[in-house]
Design a protein around this motif. Structure first.
Motif, PDB file in Angstrom:
ATOM      1  N   LEU A 152       0.830  -1.212   0.000  1.00  0.00           N
ATOM      2  CA  LEU A 152       0.000   0.000   0.000  1.00  0.00           C
ATOM      3  C   LEU A 152       0.858   1.252   0.000  1.00  0.00           C
ATOM      4  O   LEU A 152       0.612   2.202  -0.745  1.00  0.00           O
TER       5      LEU A 152
ATOM      6  N   ARG B 121      -6.393 -10.018  -0.483  1.00  0.00           N
ATOM      7  CA  ARG B 121      -5.960  -8.620  -0.483  1.00  0.00           C
ATOM      8  C   ARG B 121      -4.526  -8.442  -0.993  1.00  0.00           C
ATOM      9  O   ARG B 121      -4.251  -7.533  -1.772  1.00  0.00           O
TER      10      ARG B 121
ATOM     11  N   ARG C 282      -3.196  -6.014  -3.990  1.00  0.00           N
ATOM     12  CA  ARG C 282      -2.254  -4.915  -3.723  1.00  0.00           C
ATOM     13  C   ARG C 282      -0.989  -5.055  -4.566  1.00  0.00           C
ATOM     14  O   ARG C 282      -0.409  -4.049  -4.969  1.00  0.00           O
TER      15      ARG C 282
END
Length: 191
Positions: free
Chosen positions: A48, A80, A84
């Motif tokens: 992130l 996730r 990402r």
């Protein structure tokens, strides 16, 4: 600087993450202070942060010192983290990601340096996770060359971002040389 292709390193990391079994989460890793679970949490956050650095989306994601973050692996990580990874690969494929300055880990730095750090993190932590979980980890020659160059420069500058160098044989592969310069033992095996 020309853009670097994160695709191979990203695909390798995604493959390794997919192969992590639940019973491996508390195993040690080559990152001596972190378990597999903690390393996955670190990777989850850095993906992130470095995507935000590429986008010049400066704020909490780019201004937080990773050493001050709690390493808690939230539910849904299997889905996730690959998402990402894809977002990071797309962000760093944009030529403007490599221009000007950005921030990462609370430090302002040239965008091209942030990109090198991001590629290095994705590549080396992919290897760390693979070793800890008994999986293969392969990156292409171009990525290996970039990671070796970054590790060499970082070691010459005596930067604190890696642990102490680990000696490797003279005939070691380029990737093993990069691992040694980055403070990792290429022969590391989980206890």
């Amino acid at each position: 600087m020309e853009t670097l292709d994160f695709g191979t390193a990203g695909a390798a990391l995604t493959s390794v993450v997919a192969g992590v079994r639940e019973d491996a989460l508390d195993r040690p890793t080559p990152c001596t202070d972190w378990s597999v679970r903690e390393l996955l949490a670190h990777v989850d956050g850095l993906l992130l942060a470095f995507r935000a650095a590429a986008d010049k989306d400066l704020g909490p994601l780019t201004d937080t010192d990773p050493s001050r973050q709690a390493l808690v692996l939230d539910e849904g990580w299997r889905e996730r983290i690959p998402e990402r990874v894809d977002a990071l690969v797309r962000a760093w494929s944009a030529p403007e990601a490599w221009t000007g300055t950005t921030r990462a880990g609370g430090l302002e730095l040239p965008a091209e340096v942030a990109g090198l750090v991001a590629l290095d993190e994705v590549t080396l932590h992919g290897w760390d996770l693979a070793r800890a979980t008994g999986q293969e980890h392969r990156v292409d020659e171009a990525t290996t060359k970039v990671v070796l160059g970054f590790a060499t420069q970082t070691a010459e500058e005596q930067s604190p971002i890696f642990g102490p160098r680990v000696p490797v044989p003279d005939d070691a592969s380029d990737f093993d040389r990069a691992l040694g310069l980055a403070g990792r033992d290429p022969a590391w095996a989980r206890p």
